[in-house]
Design a protein around this motif. Structure first.
Motif, PDB file in Angstrom:
ATOM      1  N   THR A 212       0.829  -1.211   0.000  1.00 25.07           N
ATOM      2  CA  THR A 212       0.000   0.000   0.000  1.00 25.07           C
ATOM      3  C   THR A 212       0.858   1.253   0.000  1.00 25.07           C
ATOM      4  O   THR A 212       0.651   2.185  -0.784  1.00 25.07           O
ATOM      5  N   ALA A 213       1.862   1.287   0.873  1.00 27.93           N
ATOM      6  CA  ALA A 213       2.738   2.455   0.979  1.00 27.93           C
ATOM      7  C   ALA A 213       3.569   2.656  -0.285  1.00 27.93           C
ATOM      8  O   ALA A 213       3.728   3.785  -0.767  1.00 27.93           O
ATOM      9  N   ALA A 214       4.091   1.565  -0.847  1.00 31.42           N
ATOM     10  CA  ALA A 214       4.921   1.657  -2.050  1.00 31.42           C
ATOM     11  C   ALA A 214       4.123   2.171  -3.247  1.00 31.42           C
ATOM     12  O   ALA A 214       4.609   2.995  -4.030  1.00 31.42           O
ATOM     13  N   MET A 215       2.903   1.692  -3.391  1.00 26.00           N
ATOM     14  CA  MET A 215       2.060   2.113  -4.516  1.00 26.00           C
ATOM     15  C   MET A 215       1.770   3.615  -4.465  1.00 26.00           C
ATOM     16  O   MET A 215       1.733   4.289  -5.500  1.00 26.00           O
ATOM     17  N   LEU A 216       1.576   4.153  -3.274  1.00 26.83           N
ATOM     18  CA  LEU A 216       1.185   5.555  -3.125  1.00 26.83           C
ATOM     19  C   LEU A 216       2.363   6.533  -3.172  1.00 26.83           C
ATOM     20  O   LEU A 216       2.160   7.729  -3.395  1.00 26.83           O
ATOM     21  N   THR A 217       3.579   6.042  -2.976  1.00 28.54           N
ATOM     22  CA  THR A 217       4.724   6.970  -2.875  1.00 28.54           C
ATOM     23  C   THR A 217       5.850   6.659  -3.858  1.00 28.54           C
ATOM     24  O   THR A 217       6.931   7.246  -3.750  1.00 28.54           O
ATOM     25  N   TYR A 218       5.625   5.784  -4.849  1.00 28.68           N
ATOM     26  CA  TYR A 218       6.730   5.321  -5.704  1.00 28.68           C
ATOM     27  C   TYR A 218       7.484   6.431  -6.443  1.00 28.68           C
ATOM     28  O   TYR A 218       8.725   6.426  -6.463  1.00 28.68           O
ATOM     29  N   PRO A 219       6.809   7.404  -7.093  1.00 23.06           N
ATOM     30  CA  PRO A 219       7.572   8.440  -7.821  1.00 23.06           C
ATOM     31  C   PRO A 219       8.594   9.162  -6.942  1.00 23.06           C
ATOM     32  O   PRO A 219       9.660   9.560  -7.422  1.00 23.06           O
ATOM     33  N   LEU A 220       8.298   9.319  -5.672  1.00 19.33           N
ATOM     34  CA  LEU A 220       9.235   9.971  -4.757  1.00 19.33           C
ATOM     35  C   LEU A 220      10.490   9.124  -4.544  1.00 19.33           C
ATOM     36  O   LEU A 220      11.587   9.650  -4.350  1.00 19.33           O
ATOM     37  N   ASP A 221      10.340   7.803  -4.608  1.00 19.92           N
ATOM     38  CA  ASP A 221      11.490   6.908  -4.484  1.00 19.92           C
ATOM     39  C   ASP A 221      12.382   7.024  -5.715  1.00 19.92           C
ATOM     40  O   ASP A 221      13.612   7.011  -5.615  1.00 19.92           O
ATOM     41  N   MET A 222      11.764   7.150  -6.880  1.00 20.02           N
ATOM     42  CA  MET A 222      12.509   7.337  -8.125  1.00 20.02           C
ATOM     43  C   MET A 222      13.346   8.628  -8.056  1.00 20.02           C
ATOM     44  O   MET A 222      14.530   8.647  -8.382  1.00 20.02           O
ATOM     45  N   VAL A 223      12.727   9.709  -7.592  1.00 20.61           N
ATOM     46  CA  VAL A 223      13.408  10.999  -7.478  1.00 20.61           C
ATOM     47  C   VAL A 223      14.586  10.906  -6.509  1.00 20.61           C
ATOM     48  O   VAL A 223      15.680  11.410  -6.786  1.00 20.61           O
ATOM     49  N   ARG A 224      14.365  10.235  -5.394  1.00 22.49           N
ATOM     50  CA  ARG A 224      15.427  10.085  -4.392  1.00 22.49           C
ATOM     51  C   ARG A 224      16.619   9.319  -4.966  1.00 22.49           C
ATOM     52  O   ARG A 224      17.783   9.685  -4.744  1.00 22.49           O
ATOM     53  N   ALA A 225      16.362   8.263  -5.742  1.00 15.59           N
ATOM     54  CA  ALA A 225      17.445   7.483  -6.341  1.00 15.59           C
ATOM     55  C   ALA A 225      18.236   8.320  -7.342  1.00 15.59           C
ATOM     56  O   ALA A 225      19.474   8.275  -7.382  1.00 15.59           O
ATOM     57  N   ARG A 226      17.532   9.115  -8.148  1.00 19.20           N
ATOM     58  CA  ARG A 226      18.211   9.984  -9.123  1.00 19.20           C
ATOM     59  C   ARG A 226      19.112  11.006  -8.417  1.00 19.20           C
ATOM     60  O   ARG A 226      20.234  11.256  -8.840  1.00 19.20           O
ATOM     61  N   MET A 227      18.608  11.615  -7.358  1.00 17.47           N
ATOM     62  CA  MET A 227      19.392  12.630  -6.646  1.00 17.47           C
ATOM     63  C   MET A 227      20.608  12.016  -5.954  1.00 17.47           C
ATOM     64  O   MET A 227      21.641  12.670  -5.791  1.00 17.47           O
ATOM     65  N   ALA A 228      20.491  10.754  -5.554  1.00 14.43           N
ATOM     66  CA  ALA A 228      21.593  10.099  -4.836  1.00 14.43           C
ATOM     67  C   ALA A 228      22.785   9.798  -5.738  1.00 14.43           C
ATOM     68  O   ALA A 228      23.928   9.793  -5.273  1.00 14.43           O
ATOM     69  N   VAL A 229      22.542   9.555  -7.043  1.00 10.52           N
ATOM     70  CA  VAL A 229      23.621   9.109  -7.929  1.00 10.52           C
ATOM     71  C   VAL A 229      24.094  10.178  -8.897  1.00 10.52           C
ATOM     72  O   VAL A 229      24.971   9.926  -9.719  1.00 10.52           O
ATOM     73  N   THR A 230      23.528  11.376  -8.848  1.00  8.01           N
ATOM     74  CA  THR A 230      23.915  12.437  -9.783  1.00  8.01           C
ATOM     75  C   THR A 230      24.566  13.607  -9.037  1.00  8.01           C
ATOM     76  O   THR A 230      24.278  13.836  -7.865  1.00  8.01           O
ATOM     77  N   PRO A 231      25.438  14.353  -9.738  1.00  8.73           N
ATOM     78  CA  PRO A 231      26.030  15.541  -9.103  1.00  8.73           C
ATOM     79  C   PRO A 231      24.963  16.614  -8.898  1.00  8.73           C
ATOM     80  O   PRO A 231      23.973  16.662  -9.623  1.00  8.73           O
ATOM     81  N   LYS A 232      25.181  17.491  -7.920  1.00 11.12           N
ATOM     82  CA  LYS A 232      24.158  18.475  -7.594  1.00 11.12           C
ATOM     83  C   LYS A 232      23.899  19.466  -8.717  1.00 11.12           C
ATOM     84  O   LYS A 232      22.852  20.108  -8.758  1.00 11.12           O
ATOM     85  N   GLU A 233      24.875  19.581  -9.670  1.00 16.08           N
ATOM     86  CA  GLU A 233      24.671  20.484 -10.809  1.00 16.08           C
ATOM     87  C   GLU A 233      23.568  19.981 -11.742  1.00 16.08           C
ATOM     88  O   GLU A 233      22.939  20.766 -12.454  1.00 16.08           O
ATOM     89  N   MET A 234      23.343  18.677 -11.766  1.00 13.49           N
ATOM     90  CA  MET A 234      22.363  18.094 -12.697  1.00 13.49           C
ATOM     91  C   MET A 234      20.934  18.350 -12.246  1.00 13.49           C
ATOM     92  O   MET A 234      20.069  18.709 -13.038  1.00 13.49           O
ATOM     93  N   TYR A 235      20.679  18.123 -10.962  1.00 14.42           N
ATOM     94  CA  TYR A 235      19.343  18.363 -10.407  1.00 14.42           C
ATOM     95  C   TYR A 235      19.485  19.273  -9.185  1.00 14.42           C
ATOM     96  O   TYR A 235      20.103  18.901  -8.196  1.00 14.42           O
ATOM     97  N   SER A 236      18.898  20.451  -9.257  1.00 18.07           N
ATOM     98  CA  SER A 236      19.071  21.415  -8.171  1.00 18.07           C
ATOM     99  C   SER A 236      18.170  21.132  -6.968  1.00 18.07           C
ATOM    100  O   SER A 236      18.529  21.416  -5.833  1.00 18.07           O
ATOM    101  N   ASN A 237      16.987  20.553  -7.221  1.00 13.66           N
ATOM    102  CA  ASN A 237      16.065  20.239  -6.124  1.00 13.66           C
ATOM    103  C   ASN A 237      15.077  19.175  -6.586  1.00 13.66           C
ATOM    104  O   ASN A 237      15.118  18.729  -7.740  1.00 13.66           O
TER     105      ASN A 237
END
Length: 327
Positions: free
Chosen positions: A147-172
């Motif tokens: 239930t929790a995963a279905m409702l919040t998945y896009p936020l997990d995708m965003v978190r993974a992208r921010m974790a592996v990219t330099p801060k210049e690529m994604y500012s927020n």
């Protein structure tokens, strides 16, 4: 004594005594609302505290998961140290704001859903007010995680992208959503969703099952109704160790699919992703890369999470009880 009770009942009926208005008593509906709100607040705090505590290890694990570099404790330490030297101390928590945006609603929904599913399954199986048997206990955990995963998945995708990219690529966080939607399409926000759900079922199911089982065994053998905070931490650590070990390969697949757009890969399905990882890196070194770090990070995070949730629940109940008494 039986006659005394009957006489008291007759006297009561004979007198014109006004019944206590029901408005002075808390209705079942209000009690249920308070219970749900308590679960949501406790779950949100539990998730935030646990994830912040292990954020540097979590980020390091993700960076290994999405690359073909061989994992070792020495290499993990070097990566953390290089990140600290090149980007500063707080860079170790890069992506944690996105994690909080995801984990606070995720943990709140998961813990609250678990309480509700326990109640529903308890009613269905006839265990109302008692501990569930093993199978319903596992089902309640799996359903809560799903239930929790279905409702919040896009936020997990965003978190993974921010974790592996330099801060210049994604500012927020908002910038990540805009760039992914514009450059890769909205469907990308749900890339890796299937392995996530397949991984959540054993992970959440086994985590909640193990924690609840250990608490029940403790109560049965010690005679204490509630375990102490250190015991809760230990039970949570065991739950995290078992749950994360069972679902780890799907976690690696999920991270690869989530970050494919920025890492130069094209993973179209779970099986093809697994095949490519195994072909390039091997079964154990590929699909279980970073698991030893998870054996450090996971038990700490899950232990803190379960303990924080339980203790916050107890505190909120005491506060509500004292407020009701004062009234």
């Amino acid at each position: 004594m039986g006659n005394g009770v009957r006489e008291g009942q007759v006297d009561f009926k004979q007198q014109d005594v006004e019944p206590v208005p029901s408005t002075h008593l808390p209705s079942e509906e209000n009690q249920e609302k308070k219970k749900v709100l308590n679960s949501l607040m406790s779950g949100a705090l539990a998730g935030a505290v646990a994830k912040t505590a292990v954020a540097p290890l979590d980020r390091t694990k993700i960076m290994f998961q999405v690359s073909s570099k061989r994992f070792s404790a020495k290499e993990a330490y070097r990566l953390i140290y290089r990140t600290y030297l090149n980007e500063g101390f707080w860079s170790l928590w890069r992506g944690n704001s996105a994690t909080m945006v995801r984990v606070i609603p995720y943990a709140a929904i998961q813990f609250c859903a678990h309480e509700e599913y326990k109640q529903l399954l308890g009613s269905y199986y006839g265990f109302q007010g008692k501990a569930l048997t093993p199978f319903p206990r596992f089902i309640a955990g799996s359903l809560a995680g799903t239930t929790a995963a279905m409702l919040t998945y896009p936020l997990d995708m965003v978190r993974a992208r921010m974790a592996v990219t330099p801060k210049e690529m994604y500012s927020n966080i908002v910038h990540v959503f805009i760039r992914i939607s514009r450059e890769e399409g909205l469907k990308t926000l749900y890339r890796g969703f299937t392995p996530t759900i397949l991984g959540v079922i054993p992970y959440a199911g086994l985590s909640f099952f193990t924690y609840e089982t250990l608490k029940k065994l403790h109560a049965d053998h010690s005679g204490k109704l509630q375990p102490s905070p250190p015991e809760r931490l230990l039970f949570g650590a065991c739950a995290g160790l078992i749950g994360q070990s069972a679902s780890y390969p799907l976690d690696v697949v999920r991270r690869r699919m989530q970050t494919a757009g920025v890492m130069g890969h094209t993973y179209s399905s779970i099986l093809l992703t697994m095949q490519e990882i195994i072909r390039e890196e091997g079964l154990i070194r590929g699909l279980y890369k970073g698991l030893s770090m998870n054996w450090v990070k996971g038990p700490i995070a899950v232990g803190i999470s379960f303990t924080t949730f339980d203790l916050t629940q107890i505190l909120l109940r005491k506060l509500q009880h004292s407020t009701n008494v004062e009234r």
